[in-house]
Design an enzyme around this catalytic site. Structure first.
Site, PDB file in Angstrom:
ATOM      1  N   CYS A 138      25.569  44.438  -2.900  1.00 34.34           N
ATOM      2  CA  CYS A 138      26.645  45.208  -3.716  1.00 34.34           C
ATOM      3  C   CYS A 138      27.779  46.069  -2.934  1.00 34.34           C
ATOM      4  CB  CYS A 138      26.064  46.241  -4.854  1.00 34.34           C
ATOM      5  SG  CYS A 138      26.458  46.376  -6.242  1.00 34.34           S
ATOM      6  N   CYS A 139      27.823  45.379  -1.820  1.00 40.30           N
ATOM      7  CA  CYS A 139      28.921  45.979  -0.853  1.00 40.30           C
ATOM      8  C   CYS A 139      30.279  45.774  -1.264  1.00 40.30           C
ATOM      9  CB  CYS A 139      28.720  45.776   0.567  1.00 40.30           C
ATOM     10  SG  CYS A 139      29.034  43.860   0.979  1.00 40.30           S
ATOM     11  N   GLY A 140      30.461  44.450  -2.215  1.00 45.34           N
ATOM     12  CA  GLY A 140      31.765  44.100  -2.486  1.00 45.34           C
ATOM     13  C   GLY A 140      31.989  42.667  -2.137  1.00 45.34           C
ATOM     14  N   LYS A 141      31.126  42.129  -1.542  1.00 46.42           N
ATOM     15  CA  LYS A 141      31.060  40.628  -1.029  1.00 46.42           C
ATOM     16  C   LYS A 141      31.706  39.899  -2.160  1.00 46.42           C
ATOM     17  CE  LYS A 141      27.038  39.851   0.271  1.00 46.42           C
ATOM     18  NZ  LYS A 141      26.526  41.214  -0.093  1.00 46.42           N
ATOM     19  N   SER A 142      31.119  39.820  -3.522  1.00 40.79           N
ATOM     20  CA  SER A 142      31.531  38.859  -4.569  1.00 40.79           C
ATOM     21  C   SER A 142      32.977  39.256  -5.139  1.00 40.79           C
ATOM     22  CB  SER A 142      30.646  39.210  -5.665  1.00 40.79           C
ATOM     23  OG  SER A 142      29.464  38.797  -5.455  1.00 40.79           O
ATOM     24  N   THR A 143      33.647  40.362  -4.879  1.00 39.10           N
ATOM     25  CA  THR A 143      34.917  40.813  -5.389  1.00 39.10           C
ATOM     26  C   THR A 143      35.812  40.272  -4.124  1.00 39.10           C
ATOM     27  OG1 THR A 143      34.150  42.527  -6.347  1.00 39.10           O
ATOM     28  CG2 THR A 143      36.468  42.633  -5.714  1.00 39.10           C
TER      29      THR A 143
ATOM     30  N   ASP B 111      40.754  -4.725  26.433  1.00 32.14           N
ATOM     31  CA  ASP B 111      41.021  -5.277  25.018  1.00 32.14           C
ATOM     32  C   ASP B 111      42.233  -4.826  24.391  1.00 32.14           C
ATOM     33  OD1 ASP B 111      38.307  -6.219  25.233  1.00 32.14           O
ATOM     34  OD2 ASP B 111      37.162  -4.260  24.054  1.00 32.14           O
TER      35      ASP B 111
END
Length: 550
Positions: free
Chosen positions: A340-345, A151
Site C-alpha cells: 500500500c505504498c502507492g505502486k498501483s496508483t 555465399d
C-alpha cells in the site's frame, strides 16, 4: 570440384567431378547429380538425359543407368553440353580494398553472387571484376580470378588473383589451409560456452539433398571455432567471432545450427527460429533479411613476395543496424515498494501515458480464478480447502488467512504461484520487446531473487511513510496491526528495498506529488536509454578497432 572441358571436347562441354559421400548411400545417380548441379541450373531431368547418353562415369567406368544406386565413396564424373554464354563486363561499382596488380581484395556486398552459373548467368561479382580488371577475362571461362567464394547473402572480404600464376598459388594456399579467415555472425540465443571449438564433419543432408548437415559418417572434416563478443540484453541473439579452418559449403551456417544457434536471417538452417523471431518481433525479423554473416578478416601470404597480408572490414550498415536494434530492446523496469505504498496508483499513471504495465498482484489474483494457471495445482495439493464448491474459484481470503497462520502452507502456495508470475512477467516484457520501456509492478521482486536473474534491467522503488500506508491498509483492507506486521514480515524492510533501487519515487502526500515524482523518474529512464545507446556505439567502435588487431 568443377573442371573445364579438355581440349578434345566440344567448346561448350563442361565436366563435373564429385566424390560420393557415405551419406549419399542408396541415392540414385540422376538424383545425386540433379541435387549437386541445382545451383548451376542443371535439372535432374537434364542430368538423367546425359547419363543415358553415356556421359557419366562411376569410378572411371561408364554408367548409363540413371537409377544406379550409390554405395558411397565413389568418384563420379558427368559431362554435359551447356549454353556458351561469354562473360560480358558489367560497369557497376566495385569496392576495392587492396590492389597491387597481382592480387586484389574486394568488399563483396550481401546479395551479390560470386561467380556466374546457368541459374545466375549475369550480374555477379565476376562480371564486375572483368570490367575493372579486363586482364583476367581470359583466365577462366566462368570464374576468372576467383580462388574462394562467399555465399550470395554473405558480405565481406574476398581475395581475387589477377593472373594465372597467382591464381594457382592462392588456390593452393586455400587448399593447404594457409589462409586465415574470420567472420562475424549474429546468431539466435546465447551459446552455453563463451569459447568453443566445433569439429564436426559436414556432408549432404541425408534427406534434404539441397542442404548440408553435420554427417557423422562419410562427411568431410570441418572445423570452426567461435567466441561470444556480445549478447543483447534480452538474450535473443549474440554476436560471435567465428574462425574457420576448413572451407566446407555453408560451414558456419551448418555448425551454428547444429549447436542450436543458427544465424539470424538464415531461413534455410534456422527457419524455425526465424519464424519464432518473426512472431515475437516483426521489425527485428525484417532487419534480419539475410543470414547475418560477414567475412570480417582475411590473411594470406602474397603469392609473389611471400609477405603476410592482413585485411579487416567493418560490417555493413544492415549488420550494424540490427545490432543496435537488438541493443535497444525494451527497458524492463521493475516497480517495488512496501504494501500500500502507492505502486498501483503509479502503475495507473504510467498506463495513462501509454506505457505498457504489468501487475504481479493481478497475476496472482487471476491465477486463483477457475481455470487460472495455478487453480488446478492448488486444488490438486489442497483439495477443496480454499474453494466453496468443486468448480468454484479459489477464495483469496481463505488463502490469505491460511498463509498468515501457517508458514508451511505459505511456502507451498508461493512455490506454486511464484513461477507462474515470473513466467508471465517475462512474457509481458517479451511481448513488448520493441517498445522503449515497460513497467512491471512486482512486490516481491527482491525477495524472490528475480532481480539477480536478469528479469528486469532497472528497479524503481515507491517510498511511502509507514503512517500513511498503514492507515490505507487498515482503511482499504481492514487489516489489524498484528496482521499488518505479519504482512510486512514477508518482505524486506523498506530501507533494504530502497537501497537496491536505481531511483526512488517518493509518495509522502497525495497523487499530485506522486505524479510529479513519477515524471522525474521517467526522464531519468529516458536518459538511461540514451546513455545505453551511446555506450553501445562506443562499444562497437572499440570492438571493431580491437578486432582489427586480431
Amino acid at each position: 570440384m568443377y573442371n573445364n572441358d579438355s581440349s578434345d571436347e566440344k567448346e561448350n562441354t563442361q565436366i563435373w567431378t564429385r566424390d560420393a559421400l557415405f551419406s549419399d548411400r542408396n541415392t540414385r545417380l540422376d538424383k545425386f547429380w540433379g541435387t549437386e548441379l541445382e545451383n548451376d541450373g542443371i535439372s535432374r531431368g537434364k542430368a538423367k538425359d546425359w547419363i543415358k547418353a553415356g556421359l557419366a562415369e562411376v569410378d572411371g567406368v561408364l554408367c548409363k543407368k540413371p537409377n544406379y544406386k550409390l554405395a558411397g565413396g565413389e568418384k563420379l564424373t558427368l559431362k554435359g553440353e551447356v549454353e556458351n554464354n561469354s562473360l560480358i563486363p558489367e560497369d557497376k561499382p566495385l569496392d576495392i580494398i587492396f590492389n597491387d596488380g597481382r592480387v586484389a581484395v574486394i568488399n563483396k556486398p550481401a546479395g551479390l553472387t560470386t561467380h556466374p552459373a546457368p541459374s545466375c548467368p549475369t550480374e555477379t561479382l565476376v562480371h564486375r571484376l572483368i570490367h575493372h580488371f579486363p586482364e583476367i577475362q581470359n583466365m577462366d571461362e566462368w570464374r576468372p580470378g576467383i580462388v574462394h567464394r562467399l555465399d550470395k547473402f554473405t558480405s565481406g572480404l574476398i581475395a581475387v588473383a589477377l593472373n594465372d600464376h597467382d591464381r594457382l598459388a592462392l588456390s593452393a594456399a586455400f587448399a593447404e589451409r594457409e589462409v586465415d579467415k574470420t567472420y562475424l555472425a549474429i546468431v539466435h540465443g546465447v551459446p552455453d560456452k563463451d569459447f568453443a571449438d566445433i569439429n564436426m564433419p559436414i556432408g549432404r543432408h541425408p534427406i534434404h539433398k539441397t542442404k548440408m548437415a553435420v554427417v557423422l559418417k562419410g562427411g568431410r572434416d570441418a572445423r570452426s571455432s567461435y567466441e561470444v563478443l556480445w549478447t543483447d540484453p534480452a538474450e535473443r541473439a549474440s554476436l560471435l567471432r567465428v574462425k574457420i579452418y576448413t572451407g566446407r559449403t555453408h560451414q558456419i551456417r551448418v555448425h551454428m545450427a547444429h549447436i542450436g544457434h543458427p544465424l539470424l536471417g538464415d531461413q534455410v538452417y534456422g527457419s524455425q527460429q526465424h519464424t519464432i523471431l518473426k512472431n515475437q518481433s516483426k521489425p527485428l525479423s525484417e532487419l534480419a533479411s539475410r543470414q547475418m554473416l560477414h567475412a570480417y578478416s582475411l590473411s594470406f601470404n602474397h603469392p609473389e613476395t611471400d609477405e603476410r597480408l592482413s585485411f579487416t572490414l567493418t560490417p555493413p550498415d544492415d549488420f550494424i543496424t540490427l545490432l543496435k536494434e537488438l541493443n535497444s530492446s525494451v527497458q524492463r523496469v521493475g516497480l517495488i515498494g512496501m504494501p500500500c505504498c502507492g505502486k498501483s496508483t503509479a502503475l495507473k499513471l504510467l498506463s495513462e501515458k501509454g506505457i505498457p504495465v504489468f501487475s504481479a498482484d493481478k497475476s496472482v489474483s487471476d491465477t486463483y480464478n477457475k481455470d487460472g494457471a495455478g487453480w488446478e495445482m492448488i486444488r490438486q495439493r489442497f483439495g477443496n480447502k480454499f474453494t466453496e464448491t468443486e468448480t468454484g474459484n479459489i477464495d483469496k481470503k481463505k488463502v490469505f488467512t491460511a498463509i498468515c497462520e501457517d508458514g508451511d502452507i505459505r511456502r507451498e502456495i508461493m512455490n506454486i504461484v511464484h513461477p507462474i508470475v515470473q513466467h508471465e512477467t517475462a512474457l509481458f516484457f517479451q511481448t513488448n520487446a520493441t517498445t522503449p520501456l515497460a513497467v512491471a509492478e512486482i512486490p516481491l521482486l527482491l525477495e524472490a531473487g528475480w532481480h539477480t536473474q536478469k528479469l528486469v534491467d532497472v528497479v524503481i522503488g515507491i517510498r511511502c511513510p509507514d503512517s500513511k500506508r498503514t492507515q490505507e491498509l487498515r482503511e482499504k483492507r481492514g487489516l489489524d496491526p498484528e496482521t499488518l506486521a505479519t504482512f510486512d514480515s514477508w518482505q524486506w524492510d523498506e530501507k533494504a528495498k530502497m537501497d537496491c533501487c536505481t531511483a526512488i519515487i517518493d509518495n509522502d502526500s497525495g497523487v499530485d506529488e506522486l505524479k510529479a515524482n513519477t515524471e522525474k523518474v521517467l526522464l531519468l529512464l529516458a536518459e538511461m536509454r540514451e546513455a545505453k545507446a551511446k555506450k553501445f556505439d562506443a562499444f562497437l567502435k572499440a570492438l571493431f578497432k580491437q578486432e582489427d588487431k586480431h
